[in-house]
Design a protein around this motif. Structure first.
Motif, PDB file in Angstrom:
ATOM      1  N   ARG A   1     -22.684  43.566  -6.237  1.00  0.00           N
ATOM      2  CA  ARG A   1     -23.139  44.100  -7.567  1.00  0.00           C
ATOM      3  C   ARG A   1     -22.745  42.675  -8.812  1.00  0.00           C
ATOM      4  O   ARG A   1     -23.867  42.948  -9.864  1.00  0.00           O
ATOM      5  CB  ARG A   1     -23.841  45.236  -8.004  1.00  0.00           C
ATOM      6  CG  ARG A   1     -24.056  46.509  -6.447  1.00  0.00           C
ATOM      7  CD  ARG A   1     -23.978  47.753  -7.221  1.00  0.00           C
ATOM      8  NE  ARG A   1     -23.037  47.660  -7.663  1.00  0.00           N
ATOM      9  CZ  ARG A   1     -22.525  48.973  -8.463  1.00  0.00           C
ATOM     10  NH1 ARG A   1     -23.544  49.188  -9.849  1.00  0.00           N
ATOM     11  NH2 ARG A   1     -21.341  49.947  -8.872  1.00  0.00           N
ATOM     12  N   TYR A   2     -21.751  43.263  -8.806  1.00  0.00           N
ATOM     13  CA  TYR A   2     -20.886  42.705  -9.776  1.00  0.00           C
ATOM     14  C   TYR A   2     -20.404  40.522 -10.123  1.00  0.00           C
ATOM     15  O   TYR A   2     -19.987  40.333  -8.435  1.00  0.00           O
ATOM     16  CB  TYR A   2     -19.102  42.897 -10.039  1.00  0.00           C
ATOM     17  CG  TYR A   2     -18.600  44.606 -10.193  1.00  0.00           C
ATOM     18  CD1 TYR A   2     -19.698  44.842 -11.892  1.00  0.00           C
ATOM     19  CD2 TYR A   2     -19.382  44.911  -9.929  1.00  0.00           C
ATOM     20  CE1 TYR A   2     -19.583  45.919 -12.686  1.00  0.00           C
ATOM     21  CE2 TYR A   2     -20.276  46.469  -9.717  1.00  0.00           C
ATOM     22  CZ  TYR A   2     -19.551  47.279 -11.746  1.00  0.00           C
ATOM     23  OH  TYR A   2     -20.141  48.202 -12.295  1.00  0.00           O
ATOM     24  N   TRP A   3     -20.907  40.090 -10.659  1.00  0.00           N
ATOM     25  CA  TRP A   3     -20.564  38.254 -11.591  1.00  0.00           C
ATOM     26  C   TRP A   3     -19.593  38.527 -12.285  1.00  0.00           C
ATOM     27  O   TRP A   3     -19.303  39.231 -12.407  1.00  0.00           O
ATOM     28  CB  TRP A   3     -21.365  37.589 -11.749  1.00  0.00           C
ATOM     29  CG  TRP A   3     -22.670  37.445 -11.032  1.00  0.00           C
ATOM     30  CD1 TRP A   3     -22.991  37.781  -9.794  1.00  0.00           C
ATOM     31  CD2 TRP A   3     -23.020  35.508 -10.964  1.00  0.00           C
ATOM     32  NE1 TRP A   3     -23.895  37.495  -9.166  1.00  0.00           N
ATOM     33  CE2 TRP A   3     -24.435  35.845  -9.804  1.00  0.00           C
ATOM     34  CE3 TRP A   3     -22.839  35.045 -11.505  1.00  0.00           C
ATOM     35  CZ2 TRP A   3     -24.308  34.793  -9.193  1.00  0.00           C
ATOM     36  CZ3 TRP A   3     -23.793  33.586 -11.121  1.00  0.00           C
ATOM     37  CH2 TRP A   3     -25.109  33.961 -10.394  1.00  0.00           C
ATOM     38  N   VAL A   4     -17.891  37.560 -11.437  1.00  0.00           N
ATOM     39  CA  VAL A   4     -16.916  37.476 -12.515  1.00  0.00           C
ATOM     40  C   VAL A   4     -16.428  35.704 -13.170  1.00  0.00           C
ATOM     41  O   VAL A   4     -17.385  34.998 -12.679  1.00  0.00           O
ATOM     42  CB  VAL A   4     -15.609  37.676 -11.632  1.00  0.00           C
ATOM     43  CG1 VAL A   4     -14.170  37.122 -12.050  1.00  0.00           C
ATOM     44  CG2 VAL A   4     -15.280  38.704 -10.647  1.00  0.00           C
ATOM     45  N   GLY A   5     -16.248  36.341 -14.559  1.00  0.00           N
ATOM     46  CA  GLY A   5     -16.100  34.462 -15.180  1.00  0.00           C
ATOM     47  C   GLY A   5     -14.854  34.886 -16.173  1.00  0.00           C
ATOM     48  O   GLY A   5     -14.491  36.197 -16.178  1.00  0.00           O
ATOM     49  N   VAL A   6     -14.241  33.963 -16.476  1.00  0.00           N
ATOM     50  CA  VAL A   6     -12.892  33.637 -16.972  1.00  0.00           C
ATOM     51  C   VAL A   6     -13.107  32.720 -18.419  1.00  0.00           C
ATOM     52  O   VAL A   6     -14.004  31.627 -18.187  1.00  0.00           O
ATOM     53  CB  VAL A   6     -11.905  33.175 -15.819  1.00  0.00           C
ATOM     54  CG1 VAL A   6     -12.305  31.726 -15.874  1.00  0.00           C
ATOM     55  CG2 VAL A   6     -10.260  33.330 -16.982  1.00  0.00           C
TER      56      VAL A   6
END
Length: 732
Positions: free
Chosen positions: A247-252
């Motif tokens: 369900r989760y999108w990741v960004g940096v």
């Protein structure tokens, strides 16, 4: 079917559309069986599928052949109003001023910089389009990078802290898979470092030796953060964060202060942030607030004056027990430590009438972004020399009833703000804003060639009443001398042709914005309107909640209510009204085509999410699991299945749809967000049911459509010409 398809409007008699073979496939869930005749079109690598799509495209182009002069006229108008050789206002970072410029005849921008005069040089030069920029260094010419490719997109662009290296990532197919490279800015040569299959958003650590980048899983979801050391093989790269929950999108990213590297992850309803001191890029990230289901938050590092001196502080915007969010301050968690919402200090409390949307911090001031009465707003707070801070925020406004104001903080040391301002009639304008005095200096206004006068146009807010009594805002803009009003009247003297746009998903708001391309419609007498339906964020978080999951139908009935209000109040008539929406807005206009086909004479659907139920039933497809928080999970929940089954456009096309409005769906073969198969199936079913429907597909593009500004103008001209034809204005 042929008679129905060749008699409507003024479209040329190109015969019947290509026959889409029926190949029934049963889909059974929760006791319901749906026979899908066109699911076979999903086989992207099947030559028969490609041939069929190309045949549909050819038929559409043949059917629109009579509009070629109008398309050329609209393209020429857009081009003629645009200053093709132009520059952006420079922004300072470190020892350089960065900007982008365009050159007449070239599709893409050129990224460049010039050296700052010294530490006190905080006022950007006035750069004259077409004139040489003293000291200019070209960083990246997108035209050169795009040479030989039908599609080109830039996914990452960053310069190292010392200004010696450029990181960039490119996509040449439209599938949002980027190849990351690093360029030595002294020599102009790329280093040996090359990483394929990355997601957008790569960046340098401040040491200039480490790069952080993202990769996606099989569902095309950014889920891993990697660390790469320049000069080492990609096989040595280290996964520094991995999120297994689909369900989760990741960004940096990097904090504006450049003190912290940040990893941010979020589902549609829950978020979590992690920090690492940027001077230790090989260290361990630590969580700020451990995730709590249903709690969203974002983090901004600030240095706030206190009685004891400057103090590192986290400004956290969150919605725990605060539907429209509140802003709190919190100490930075020590390595190995955590903080909780209960330990934070409220600095801007929750307000049921104001949706807080973001906060930015610099060395000298803070900016709060929020939304009130369906209008986005910004307020600034100058930080005192010593504490404590009193949260007396000053709103920045230009005094217009429909406007968009956004304050850009820039880099940490910048002593002033840049404030962007636009409306439906005001070209994009950028001001230098003195925080201490409130004085504004216009740096640049978007040039509109050909003698544009904003006084020739007008804008207004109307309100429709939905089925449940909710008041729904509508924004309208028109050309004064093309739409006549009787003296003192609130609506035109006679119904005007009107294009009604809607979106209504993901809490995304459609704010007032200026468009050069839109002038070609307005100048021909078309009124442009935006229906700010539920599911968007214009009226706060509750507005979004009331248009998602089990309340999704409100999005569609709100749009119908807006259309009926505009007809009933005399603004337009059903035979002069076209609906317009893209992506999730394509689902919206697809649904209302079934709900109220008599209300519209045309429907323009861009990359439309019209086969939503099929997509949400297949967790192997890109984005499906992450989207369950928005639409519901029909795979495991029979009530969600039944609800979605009742409104999704593809399944609900009438058996006899000859009475439907004219439909044009546009899509791209390499779209990874809304797969081309959705509009392809929808159009096939509409055509089989006798609806006047056609498909235009770009075979070398992604979700955003074609790349390059001239190609984009050609696409807009195609759509505008179709709209004008539907509205009976093709001869203007």
């Amino acid at each position: 079917m042929s008679d129905a398809l060749t008699s409507f409007g003024t479209e040329s008699s190109a015969g019947a559309p290509p026959v889409t073979p029926r190949r029934p496939a049963e889909r059974t869930f929760h006791g319901d069986t749906f026979v899908d005749d066109y699911e076979w079109l999903r086989a992207k690598d099947d030559p028969e599928v490609v041939a069929h799509l190309e045949a549909q495209n050819a038929w559409t182009l043949e059917r629109q052949e009579h509009l070629a002069p109008l398309r050329q006229a609209v393209f020429d108008e857009i081009k003629g109003r645009t200053l093709e050789t132009d520059l952006s206002v420079p922004s300072r970072d470190g020892d350089w001023w960065y900007y982008a410029r365009t050159v007449e005849g070239q599709q893409y921008p050129i990224h460049a910089r010039y050296p700052a005069a010294g530490p006190d040089d905080w006022t950007p030069r006035v750069l004259e389009p077409g004139e040489p920029v003293p000291g200019e260094q070209v960083l990246l010419d997108q035209n050169a990078e795009a040479d030989g490719h039908d599609f080109f997109a830039l996914g990452s662009l960053d310069v190292s802290e010392d200004g010696t290296r450029l990181l960039y990532a490119t996509d040449t197919s439209g599938d949002e898979r980027y190849t990351l490279r690093v360029r030595d800015l002294a020599t102009g040569e790329d280093l040996t470092d090359e990483i394929t299959e990355t997601a957008p958003g790569a960046l340098f650590a401040p040491d200039g030796e480490h790069v952080f980048y993202l990769t996606v899983d099989e569902a095309w979801r950014p889920w891993r953060v990697w660390r790469h050391r320049l000069g080492t093989p990609g096989s040595d790269d280290v996964v520094v964060f991995e999120e297994p929950d689909e369900r989760y999108w990741v960004g940096v990213g990097l904090s504006r202060s450049k003190k912290y590297l940040q990893i941010e992850l979020g589902s549609k309803v829950t978020s979590e942030s992690w920090l690492l001191e940027s001077d230790d890029p090989t260290g361990e990230f630590r969580v700020v607030w451990p995730r709590r289901e249903g709690v969203e938050y974002s983090v901004e590092h600030a240095v706030l004056p206190t009685a004891a001196g400057p103090e590192d502080t986290l400004l956290i915007l969150h919605n725990q027990d605060a539907l429209n969010f509140e802003l709190v301050s919190s100490p930075v968690p020590a390595p190995g430590g955590k903080v909780t919402p209960e330990e934070a200090t409220v600095v801007v409390p929750h307000d049921p009438a104001v949706r807080l949307e973001g906060v930015s911090a610099s060395e000298r001031y803070l900016v709060l972004y929020y939304r009130r009465e369906a209008i986005s707003r910004s307020a600034v707070l100058q930080l005192p020399a010593s504490g404590p801070v009193t949260w007396d925020l000053q709103e920045i406004s230009f005094g217009q009833p429909l406007e968009s104001v956004g304050a850009g903080v820039g880099v940490w040391e910048q002593p002033n703000l840049k404030v962007g301002y636009t409306s439906f009639v005001t070209p994009q304008s950028l001001y230098l804003y003195d925080v201490a005095s409130g004085e504004r200096t216009l740096l640049k206004q978007q040039p509109v060639l050909g003698g544009y006068d904003p006084g020739d146009y007008d804008q207004r807010r109307e309100w429709a009443v939905a089925e449940d009594g909710t008041r729904v805002p509508i924004s309208l803009v028109w050309r004064r001398d093309a739409v006549r009003f009787a003296e003192g009247a609130d609506a035109p003297a006679e119904p005007a042709p009107l294009l009604l746009y809607g979106y209504g998903a993901y809490e995304y708001s459609i704010d007032p914005y200026f468009s050069v391309a839109r002038l070609s419609l307005l100048d021909r007498g078309v009124v442009f309107a935006v229906a700010h339906v539920r599911g968007g964020g214009e009226m706060g978080r509750a507005w979004y909640d009331d248009g998602k999951l089990g309340a999704k139908r409100n999005t569609f009935t709100d749009f119908v209510a807006c259309g009926r209000h505009l007809v009933g109040s005399g603004w337009t008539a059903s035979d002069r009204l076209v609906a317009d929406g893209g992506s999730a807005g394509g689902l919206l206009v697809g649904a209302v085509t079934n709900l109220a086909p008599e209300l519209f004479t045309g429907v323009l659907a861009g990359v439309p999410f019209v086969d939503a139920l099929t997509s949400m039933l297949d967790p192997s497809l890109p984005l499906t699991v992450t989207e369950w928080d928005e639409w519901g999970d029909p795979l495991h929940d029979p009530e969600v299945y039944a609800y979605m089954r009742s409104y999704t456009p593809y399944e609900n096309v009438a058996d006899d749809a000859a009475h439907y409005p004219r439909v044009l769906a546009t899509t791209s073969f390499n779209d990874t967000r809304v797969l081309y198969v959705e509009p392809a199936k929808w159009i096939a079913r509409l055509q089989a049911a006798g609806a006047p429907a056609m498909l235009k597909i770009e075979m070398s593009a992604g979700h955003g459509g074609v790349s390059g500004r001239y190609s984009a103008w050609e696409q807009i001209a195609f759509e505008h010409a179709w709209v004008l034809d539907v509205l009976g204005l093709a001869d203007r």
